[in-house]
Design a protein around this motif. Sequence first.
Motif, short mmCIF file in Angstrom:
data_model
loop_
_atom_site.label_atom_id
_atom_site.label_comp_id
_atom_site.label_asym_id
_atom_site.label_seq_id
_atom_site.Cartn_x
_atom_site.Cartn_y
_atom_site.Cartn_z
N ASP A 21 -9.26 -14.75 -4.65
CA ASP A 21 -9.40 -13.50 -5.72
C ASP A 21 -9.01 -12.45 -4.89
O ASP A 21 -8.42 -11.45 -5.70
CB ASP A 21 -11.13 -13.52 -5.92
CG ASP A 21 -11.27 -12.45 -6.92
OD1 ASP A 21 -10.64 -12.78 -8.08
OD2 ASP A 21 -12.34 -11.90 -6.97
N LYS A 22 -9.34 -12.00 -3.85
CA LYS A 22 -8.71 -10.93 -3.13
C LYS A 22 -7.33 -10.70 -3.05
O LYS A 22 -6.77 -9.62 -3.38
CB LYS A 22 -9.54 -10.95 -1.88
CG LYS A 22 -9.35 -9.61 -1.13
CD LYS A 22 -10.30 -9.60 0.28
CE LYS A 22 -10.02 -8.45 1.14
NZ LYS A 22 -10.65 -8.71 2.67
N TYR A 23 -6.92 -11.81 -2.80
CA TYR A 23 -5.26 -11.97 -2.97
C TYR A 23 -4.65 -11.52 -4.26
O TYR A 23 -3.88 -10.69 -4.36
CB TYR A 23 -4.91 -12.96 -2.24
CG TYR A 23 -3.15 -13.30 -2.63
CD1 TYR A 23 -2.35 -12.67 -1.61
CD2 TYR A 23 -2.93 -14.03 -3.46
CE1 TYR A 23 -1.26 -12.83 -1.82
CE2 TYR A 23 -1.30 -14.03 -3.67
CZ TYR A 23 -0.65 -13.49 -2.83
OH TYR A 23 0.76 -13.69 -2.96
N MET A 24 -5.30 -12.17 -5.19
CA MET A 24 -4.87 -11.86 -6.49
C MET A 24 -4.97 -10.73 -7.01
O MET A 24 -3.94 -9.87 -7.70
CB MET A 24 -5.60 -12.97 -7.71
CG MET A 24 -5.00 -14.37 -7.28
SD MET A 24 -3.39 -14.71 -7.48
CE MET A 24 -2.81 -14.43 -9.15
N ARG A 25 -6.32 -9.79 -6.64
CA ARG A 25 -6.26 -8.43 -6.95
C ARG A 25 -5.37 -7.68 -6.27
O ARG A 25 -4.96 -6.53 -6.78
CB ARG A 25 -7.79 -8.15 -6.82
CG ARG A 25 -8.78 -8.77 -7.74
CD ARG A 25 -10.21 -8.39 -7.02
NE ARG A 25 -11.18 -8.88 -8.00
CZ ARG A 25 -11.68 -8.70 -9.07
NH1 ARG A 25 -11.49 -7.60 -9.78
NH2 ARG A 25 -12.67 -9.69 -9.76
N LEU A 26 -4.98 -7.89 -4.87
CA LEU A 26 -4.30 -7.08 -4.29
C LEU A 26 -2.79 -7.21 -4.92
O LEU A 26 -2.15 -6.22 -4.94
CB LEU A 26 -4.28 -7.51 -2.72
CG LEU A 26 -3.49 -6.83 -1.92
CD1 LEU A 26 -3.80 -5.43 -1.62
CD2 LEU A 26 -3.26 -7.23 -0.36
N TYR A 27 -2.43 -8.42 -5.12
CA TYR A 27 -1.08 -8.62 -5.74
C TYR A 27 -0.93 -7.86 -7.15
O TYR A 27 -0.02 -7.15 -7.35
CB TYR A 27 -0.84 -10.11 -5.88
CG TYR A 27 0.42 -10.22 -6.65
CD1 TYR A 27 1.54 -10.33 -5.76
CD2 TYR A 27 0.62 -10.62 -7.98
CE1 TYR A 27 2.77 -10.41 -6.33
CE2 TYR A 27 2.04 -10.89 -8.51
CZ TYR A 27 2.83 -10.76 -7.69
OH TYR A 27 4.22 -11.19 -8.32
N ALA A 28 -1.96 -7.85 -7.99
CA ALA A 28 -2.00 -7.26 -9.18
C ALA A 28 -1.96 -5.80 -8.86
O ALA A 28 -1.17 -5.09 -9.66
CB ALA A 28 -3.29 -7.63 -10.20
N GLU A 29 -2.64 -5.18 -8.08
CA GLU A 29 -2.52 -3.77 -7.58
C GLU A 29 -1.32 -3.29 -7.15
O GLU A 29 -0.72 -2.12 -7.63
CB GLU A 29 -3.82 -3.44 -6.60
CG GLU A 29 -4.07 -1.98 -6.41
CD GLU A 29 -4.84 -1.57 -5.34
OE1 GLU A 29 -4.84 -0.87 -4.55
OE2 GLU A 29 -5.81 -2.46 -5.38
N TYR A 30 -0.67 -3.98 -6.33
CA TYR A 30 0.84 -3.74 -5.92
C TYR A 30 1.76 -3.88 -6.95
O TYR A 30 2.78 -2.88 -7.04
CB TYR A 30 1.09 -4.75 -4.74
CG TYR A 30 2.73 -4.60 -4.17
CD1 TYR A 30 2.87 -3.51 -3.51
CD2 TYR A 30 3.56 -5.53 -4.77
CE1 TYR A 30 4.34 -3.17 -3.43
CE2 TYR A 30 4.94 -5.40 -4.46
CZ TYR A 30 5.32 -4.24 -3.78
OH TYR A 30 6.67 -3.90 -3.26
#
Length: 181
Positions: free
Chosen positions: A46-55
């Motif tokens: 979940d943390k990775y997906m949020r970071l990817y979406a933010e980027y």
Amino acid sequence: MSKKEKNTNEAVNETVEETTVETAEVEEKELSAEEKLTEELNAQKDKYMRLYAEYDNYRKRTQSEKVAIYADATAKAVEQMLPIADSVTMALSTMADKEVPEEFTKGIELIAKGLKASFDKMNVTAFGAVGDEFDPNLHNAISKIEDENLGENTIAQVYQIGYKLDDKIIRHAMVVVANCD
């Protein structure tokens, strides 16, 4: 069955029960550890997906900002060139009324063609010609007249040509409008 055998059987049963309880506790601890690892993995995903979406959002935002900055810079540069374009247009119209050496006329026409070619490369288009329909989003009406030869809301005279870069208005055309309400 003797007392000794009974005690032995009871001791064996107790040992089996204790072993079963301990095995269940160990399995419960293993399951709990597995659940904890699964939860931790899901949290990291979940943390990775949020970071990817933010980027991805950051990348899209900076790309659109670059395009906007380029369009604004081009519009400002063209705006600085418009007095020159107006002067060349004025010179051509004045030269048509008077007798001027052909070399001067050709020189001014070459300058006008060069400016038009430059504007075309930058996607800058001129608008606001006599006979066009008046559009308040594009034209600045400085006066109005009544003329039977022209239709309703038609441009009768152009004082200053308008320019736009793609859909962005750089300068509104200053016009006289015929037969408007």
